[in-house]
Design a protein around this motif. Structure first.
Motif, PDB file in Angstrom:
ATOM      1  N   GLY A 102       0.814  -1.213   0.000  1.00 38.25           N
ATOM      2  CA  GLY A 102       0.000   0.000   0.000  1.00 38.25           C
ATOM      3  C   GLY A 102       0.844   1.258   0.000  1.00 38.25           C
ATOM      4  N   ASP A 147      -4.351   1.931  -3.052  1.00 34.22           N
ATOM      5  CA  ASP A 147      -4.411   0.533  -2.623  1.00 34.22           C
ATOM      6  C   ASP A 147      -3.505  -0.336  -3.502  1.00 34.22           C
ATOM      7  OD1 ASP A 147      -5.220  -1.662  -1.159  1.00 34.22           O
ATOM      8  OD2 ASP A 147      -6.925  -2.079  -2.471  1.00 34.22           O
ATOM      9  N   GLN A 149      -1.440  -3.161  -3.721  1.00 35.23           N
ATOM     10  CA  GLN A 149      -1.178  -4.407  -3.009  1.00 35.23           C
ATOM     11  C   GLN A 149      -0.730  -5.440  -4.037  1.00 35.23           C
ATOM     12  OE1 GLN A 149      -1.524  -4.805   0.320  1.00 35.23           O
ATOM     13  NE2 GLN A 149      -2.550  -2.875   0.822  1.00 35.23           N
TER      14      GLN A 149
END
Length: 647
Positions: A102, A147, A149
């Protein structure tokens, strides 16, 4: 029963997001370690895929995923992970597992609203390059805390003979100074890309980590004029597979890094001293040399001054490009964009590292020229980057190649055009006809490649008067090749960005062509509907246009027109007597249908076809997308109509 491609993609994305949310990587690793220990204690046979699936089911992990996803069977999902884990359990090489956990503090997007489901929004994409391996993350919406990831499995091994099959130990890996190059790209809603940050991380800190794992908060800095300003932070986790039996002392790792920095700094200092002395000698030849464009150093996207020779490498494209002219065509398809600058004034010059340029898919003339020169060197040509000026005394760079017969060819990297250099003889009688240059290059200050740097010390720096005999010291002053090699050869210093390989095309030409053609048909029909005109398509005529588009692209690649005779004959057969045929081809570097259609309508020739009125009007449109490496594509669109002539 099979799903449509868009539904399958959506399904994969849902599964991927849920598995990351559940930390499925960690759970599977725990089960794998526990199962392997159990098998070892009981002396059982090697673990199979079925055994591992049963172990996951016994632990309830499969049930948890089924409950979250509301699916009846997700065994196939775990098989994808088992393929990777099998490699990690029986590794033949060492791997670096880099996880992105993140981002935060991307303050420019602090006020960015949450995107609604299905809404098109700007996205971040993270690109990685490490030792000839390239990866990229899935796009995520731009936000203050994006985000991001992702997990990337990077192979670590030496390039020496016989070392490829060996498991790298800690000492061997400590000597590998190649960093992981991370490039963050922003893509806006129209598809335009922006280079946000170019970051190098020294992964070797994990060699001294107590448990073989290391967490890093990477502060990303901007590029160009904002290279000192932080743009955000990425949380990273580094881990080695298989883990080291004995880790190194952190002091050993730090000492090695410090020694490399000192060695690099000393080499760069010595080269700078030599370059200053060389420049003074060049100025002593002729006072007017002070104004010549002799560029020895250039700033990259991070504001680091590097010798220009370090921007050129011998780059082989494998099967992706088949010839030097096709390589020139590929480079010309990368969009042109000057380095962004805040405010007006003098043009901001920024030479991008090759990885950043390829990830962004656009750049200025320097980026195009260095990439084209690298590719031509890979094809075995004697290629150089030329630094000089073009019309209106604008600083410019292009590429030249020297033939074995002494011929000189200029290559324009923006258009893939080639120009044979025919020098003018200033001492010829006035009545003797002189060749007229077909290019726009005016002056030439210096030429260079990955090994050589030569400054033009001829009385005139006009291109048409230049004699390209590099062995003549009275015309060209060369730098010491040994000095250039000391700071520009691959591996000579730890500060040089590694050279990336080219990536295969990400566009499927047939699918992209069909999709764009359907969109263009819809836009054309709607436009005519607004004008109160009906639209009748001639599918056979549309098909015939393919031959013309193929010929146009082939001509751009090889510089020779071919195939037009067959196309013209086919059109004559398809257009009845007493009818008129009109066609309008146009070329784009993008696949945005609305942008392309709006551009087409600005041409009166195209508008005449699109808005054609008359008797027995039949319309045709054909789209051909030609895919090249690095997501580059040549998009050809041709509008045509036929109608009965009444005059």
């Amino acid at each position: 029963m099979s799903l449509p491609p868009e539904k399958a993609t959506e399904l994969k994305q849902i599964i991927h997001d849920h598995l990351i949310k559940m930390d499925i990587h960690g759970k599977i690793r725990d089960v794998l370690a526990e199962t392997v220990r159990g098998d070892g204690q009981h002396g059982q046979r090697s673990l199979s895929e079925e055994d591992f699936i049963h172990a996951l089911q016994r632990r309830g992990i499969v049930d948890d995923v089924m409950k979250d996803l509301h699916f009846t069977n997700v065994v196939r999902v775990f098989s994808l992970y088992i393929d990777v884990l099998h490699t990690l359990r029986f590794p033949l090489r060492r791997y670096l597992y880099l996880q992105v956990l993140g981002g935060k503090a991307f303050l420019e997007h602090l006020q960015e609203p949450e995107p609604l489901p299905g809404q098109v929004c700007s996205t971040f994409t993270l690109h990685l390059h490490f030792r000839n391996q390239r990866f990229r993350s899935k796009p995520v919406p731009c936000a203050c805390e994006p985000d991001l990831q992702e997990g990337f499995l990077l192979e670590v091994h030496r390039d020496g003979p016989g070392d490829a099959s060996k498991m790298a130990d800690a000492t061997t890996m400590l000597s590998i100074c190649d960093p992981v190059h991370m490039v963050l790209i922003k893509t806006d809603t129209s598809g335009d890309t922006t280079l946000i940050s170019s970051y190098f991380i020294d992964w070797r800190r994990v060699l001294g980590a107590p448990n073989g794992k290391s967490s890093v908060s990477a502060e990303l800095l901007g590029v160009g004029s904002e290279c000192k300003v932080a743009v955000g932070v990425l949380n990273l986790k580094l881990e080695l597979y298989p883990p080291l039996t004995e880790t190194l002392s952190p002091d050993v790792v730090t000492t090695q890094q410090s020694l490399e920095r000192q060695k690099t700094a000393e080499k760069e200092r010595l080269f700078l001293v030599y370059a200053k002395q060389w420049w003074q000698e060049f100025l002593e030849i002729r006072p007017s040399h002070q104004s010549k464009l002799v560029k020895i150093f250039a700033q990259d996207e991070n504001g680091v001054n590097r010798p220009v020779c370090s921007y050129v490498r011998v780059l082989r494209a494998g099967r992706l490009l088949e010839s030097p002219r096709q390589a020139a065509r590929f480079v010309s398809l990368l969009a042109q964009e000057r380095a962004p600058v805040v405010g007006g004034g003098v043009r901001q010059e920024q030479w991008c590292s090759m990885t950043a340029f390829l990830c962004r898919n656009k750049g200025d003339c320097e980026d195009h020229a260095t990439l084209l020169c690298s590719l031509l060197l890979g094809f075995g040509l004697d290629a150089y980057v030329c630094v000089g000026t073009k019309a209106k005394n604008i600083p410019y760079t292009w590429v030249m190649t020297c033939g074995t017969d002494g011929s000189i060819t200029f290559w324009e990297s923006f258009t893939a055009h080639r120009y044979l250099h025919r020098p003018i003889d200033p001492e010829a009688p006035p009545m003797v006809p002189q060749p007229k240059p077909t290019h726009t290059y005016r002056t030439l200050g210096c030429v260079f490649n990955h090994k050589k740097f030569l400054a033009n010390c001829q009385p005139s720096d006009a291109v048409e008067l230049c004699v390209f005999d590099f062995t003549d010291g009275s015309r060209w002053k060369a730098m010491s090749e040994e000095a250039v090699r000391s700071v520009c050869a691959p591996g000579s210093t730890s500060s040089l960005p590694p050279t990336p390989p080219l990536c295969s095309p990400s566009v499927v030409p047939n699918e992209a062509s069909n999709q764009l053609e359907l969109e263009m048909r819809y836009l054309l029909a709607e436009h005519r509907k607004d004008l109160g005109l009906a639209t009748v398509w001639d599918d056979h005529l549309s098909y015939l246009l393919s031959a013309a588009l193929s010929a146009y692209e082939l001509e751009r690649c090889i510089g020779v027109s071919c195939g037009n005779e067959e196309f013209q004959d086919a059109v004559r057969r398809a257009v009845p007597d007493g009818h008129t045929f009109k066609g309008f081809p146009i070329h784009f570097l993008h696949r945005n249908a609305r942008r392309a259609f709006a551009t087409c309508l600005r041409s009166p020739f195209c508008e005449e076809i699109v808005c054609c009125r008359g008797d027995h009007v039949r319309l045709a449109v054909r789209v051909r997308v030609f895919a090249y490496p690095e997501s580059a594509c040549a998009v050809w669109i041709m509008f045509a109509c036929k109608y009965r002539s009444v005059l």
